[in-house]
Design an enzyme around this catalytic site. Structure first.
Site, PDB file in Angstrom:
ATOM      1  CB  THR A 175      24.095  -6.706 -11.263  1.00  0.00           C
ATOM      2  OG1 THR A 175      23.520  -7.849 -10.532  1.00  0.00           O
ATOM      3  CG2 THR A 175      22.884  -5.741 -11.706  1.00  0.00           C
ATOM      4  CB  SER A 230      18.059  -1.656   6.127  1.00  0.00           C
ATOM      5  OG  SER A 230      18.805  -0.806   5.126  1.00  0.00           O
ATOM      6  CE1 TYR A 285      17.384  -3.794  -4.085  1.00  0.00           C
ATOM      7  CE2 TYR A 285      17.232  -2.204  -2.103  1.00  0.00           C
ATOM      8  CZ  TYR A 285      17.635  -3.411  -2.803  1.00  0.00           C
ATOM      9  OH  TYR A 285      18.466  -4.331  -1.911  1.00  0.00           O
TER      10      TYR A 285
END
Length: 311
Positions: free
Chosen positions: A36, A122, A145
């Site tokens: 990525t 978060s 994830y």
């Protein structure tokens, strides 16, 4: 001169962090496999004599043993970073984020690294109604994830209990800024929206747009990493945000104001795994790390727009 290893160094956060460490007179080693990350993010780093790049996968134990040898601090930023991608391909996300974290932490432990700081998210909080999110809350990861990031931080904290290595996990709240990839199906919302609206195109909002995020400029995340590494706290997780929240509808309004445009978004169905609201309580990071957001949302958004206009 301290030596730092930054995993995911060709990524958005990793490259900005590496630049900041070089500015603080660190020797920096960077690792990336370009899954990525992008080569262009390394351009300014490669001009420094104190930077060394290693193209490698963090799941390769032998290579991680080599790059951690003689390192003082490890900043583990490498990951497959997308909630939607993890829903479509949970195996790749779990392998890269979980096996990769275990491999790099074990290499750091064997190399007698002083401190390892790992990137969490978060998203580990899930869609709990309580706001703001505080570190003592029960975690409810709702995507592969988020689950991989929960594992990342729990493993790092466990390492501080089991071995002679200090660790900290940073729960990032929607980090944005220069070098963030605006392209592709899984691009983050701010760079994607800026890129589209600069071209006069309409951005797509998934859901009603009233979902909110604690958008946090990259300089604040970099500051938190350095404070966590150089401080005395170990075995803890910290929120890294600005302590506020902006709806996606308000984001579009802000972008229209800054760009001088009047572009209306397109609304589509909500995406599975996306949380409704994100808002950080940053009091723990302030008290234990000395963290204080230096760049607020408005200034950060303006800086980010200028970056994409010039690039």
């Amino acid at each position: 001169m301290p030596t730092a290893l930054v995993t995911g160094v060709a990524g958005f956060i990793g490259s900005n962090l590496a630049n900041a460490l070089l500015d603080r007179d660190y020797e920096v080693r960077g690792v990336d496999n370009f899954e990525t990350g992008r080569e262009q993010n390394l351009q300014s780093l490669r001009s420094s004599d104190d930077f060394r790049f290693h193209e490698a996968d963090i799941r390769d134990a032998d290579q991680m043993a080599t790059v951690t040898d003689g390192v003082d601090y490890v900043f583990h930023q490498a990951a497959v970073p997308s909630v939607p991608r993890s829903v479509e391909d949970p195996v790749t996300t779990t392998d890269a984020n979980c096996t990769g974290t275990a491999t790099i932490l074990n290499a750091a432990r064997n190399a007698d690294v002083d401190t390892a700081v790992v990137a969490s998210s978060s998203s580990v909080y899930g869609s709990t109604e309580q706001l703001p999110k505080v570190e003592s809350m029960h975690s409810q990861p709702e995507s592969p994830y988020a689950l991989s990031k929960y594992y990342t931080e729990k493993l790092a904290i466990q390492f501080s209990d089991l071995y002679d290595i200090d660790t900290a996990a940073l729960r990032y709240f929607n980090i944005f800024g220069p070098r963030q990839d605006p392209n592709g199906e899984y691009a983050a919302v701010i760079p994607k929206f800026i890129s589209l609206m600069l071209e006069g195109e309409r951005p797509v909002i998934y859901g009603d747009g009233e979902q909110s995020r604690d958008f946090t400029f990259i300089d604040n995340a970099v500051q938190a990493n350095i404070l966590a590494a150089e401080g005395d706290v170990t075995g803890e997780a910290f929120n890294v945000g600005c302590g506020g929240r902006v709806t996606i509808n308000n984001l579009v309004d802000n972008l229209n104001d800054l760009l001088g445009t009047e572009i209306n978004p397109i609304y589509d169905d909500p995406r599975p795994g996306d949380v409704r609201h994100s808002h950080a309580d940053i009091s723990k990071a302030k008290e234990q790390l000395g963290y204080e957001p230096a760049v607020d949302f408005s200034e950060g958004l303006d800086r980010t727009i200028q970056y994409y206009r010039n690039n």
